[in-house]
Design a protein around this motif. Structure first.
Motif: not given
Ligand SMILES: [Zn+2]
Length: 398
Positions: A35-51
């Motif tokens: 759970l932690g891995l996927n949530r942390a990845m989403s948390f970070l990747a979302k901000e990255y993809l925001s540009g």
């Protein structure tokens, strides 16, 4: 060098219900990590993809143990999952960005339910338990390493485990694969072997003597020499042992028989063992220092005098074993890639290392060498060590 070894392990626990609890702890921890891995990845990747570079930077800073993405997850106590996840996710995202996420060729990474449970290296404490090797982990859980003598890499694995236990290899962040069986993916930091460089044809001559148990000298640079151990050191311990032995022997005369006598005789036996052990340890230390000396001075060959098993008897040194020392030098040298050759012992102490003149009279005293022919003067042990180093009378049959 970083190396990975796969080890079959099992939870070590006599109490069946406790054992099941411990397996459950492993599975629950793995689930929490997933759970932690996927949530942390989403948390970070979302901000990255925001540009927005600033927001991504900010998110990276915020991803710590107290980050909101870890809320309401029951991480196993003692495993330190959050920091492991944080590190992994940051690293993985960076790699994914490089490998195509930035260009849209790749989507956000999704971790599987079966992703191995990451554990800190220092949480894996290896030790011997009789013939077995056990690992103390977190939460009072112990694992037993499952290797059988029939496994094809049994020796190599045992060798590796020994180096872990004696601290030569460092255990790094590793992971546990949790399936029907447990597999530890053990990551190790193995120190790079120092490349062995020997000076061609350079020989270390080792003279076994009385004042110094060993005296070594380098063949092509006779200034490089060293004595190892000393008779004084040895005799000091010998006298202590003798005193204790005499005391027990006197006591023995005063007891007529029965249990008292038996105890005293046993005490004598124990003392003999103790003394024997002391000599053995002393020889271990001397031989190790001699090999280190050869190594440091790039000697790929060691010359030793050939001694018979019972040879070299001396009253003072009655329980000293030159044979043992010679033997230890032999196998320790071999381990380091140094060749040991045995040379003819005759006349090594009577020959002048400068002009080659042989005469018993060359040695006016135990410690002193003075050549009758050329007047060369030198410490007698040093002279013998030079002769041994330069000797070409190699005895082939060991
Ligand atoms: Zn001479």
């Amino acid at each position: 060098m970083i190396a990975v070894r796969k080890l079959k392990i099992m939870v070590l626990c006599d109490d069946e219900s406790k054992k099941n609890e411990q397996y459950k702890f492993l599975r629950d921890s793995q689930y929490a990590q997933y759970l932690g891995l996927n949530r942390a990845m989403s948390f970070l990747a979302k901000e990255y993809l925001s540009g927005d570079k600033e927001r991504f930077k900010e998110a990276k800073k915020k991803l710590t143990n107290t980050c909101e993405c870890y809320q309401n997850i029951n991480f196993g106590t003692g495993i330190d999952s959050k920091s492991q996840i944080t590190q992994k996710v940051k690293k993985d995202l960076q790699a994914d960005i490089k490998n195509g996420l930035a260009r849209g060729e790749r989507s956000i990474r999704n971790y599987r339910r079966t992703f191995p449970l990451i554990t800190r290296g220092r949480d894996l404490k290896f030790s011997y338990n009789g013939d077995e090797i056990i690992i103390k982990w977190v939460n009072k859980i112990y694992f037993k390493v499952l290797i059988g003598r029939k496994d094809k890499n049994y020796l190599e694995l045992m060798h590796t485990l020994e180096k872990i236990i004696n601290g030569e290899y460092k255990v790094c962040t590793s992971s546990i694969q949790i399936d029907k069986k447990l597999i530890l993916n053990l990551t190790l930091e193995i120190p790079d072997k120092v490349k062995k460089e020997f000076q061609e044809n350079r020989v270390l001559g080792v003279d076994l003597g009385i004042k110094f148990p060993a005296y070594a000298c380098v063949s092509d640079n006779t200034y490089v020499r060293r004595s190892f151990g000393s008779i004084d050191e040895f005799l000091k311990v010998r006298i202590q042992f003798d005193k204790r032995r005499k005391r027990i022997q006197q006591q023995l005369q005063n007891v007529k028989g029965g249990k008292g006598r038996k105890d005293k005789l046993q005490a004598l036996d124990r003392m003999r063992d103790c003394e024997r052990k002391w000599v053995r340890n002393y020889n271990h230390a001397l031989s190790k220092r001699i090999i280190d000396f050869a190594f440091r001075n790039k000697c790929g060959i060691i010359h030793l005098e050939k001694l018979e098993k019972d040879g070299f008897k001396n009253k003072l040194l009655r329980n000293w074993s030159y044979y043992e020392l010679q033997d230890m030098i032999g196998y320790k040298a071999e381990r380091e890639g140094i060749v040991v050759k045995y040379v003819e012992p005759a006349y090594t102490s009577q020959t002048c290392s400068k002009c080659g003149y042989v005469d018993r009279e060359n040695r006016p005293s135990q410690e002193h060498f003075l050549c009758k022919e050329c007047g060369f003067e030198i410490n007698a042990d040093h002279n013998a060590a030079i002769n041994i180093a330069r000797s070409n009378k190699v005895i082939v049959d060991k």
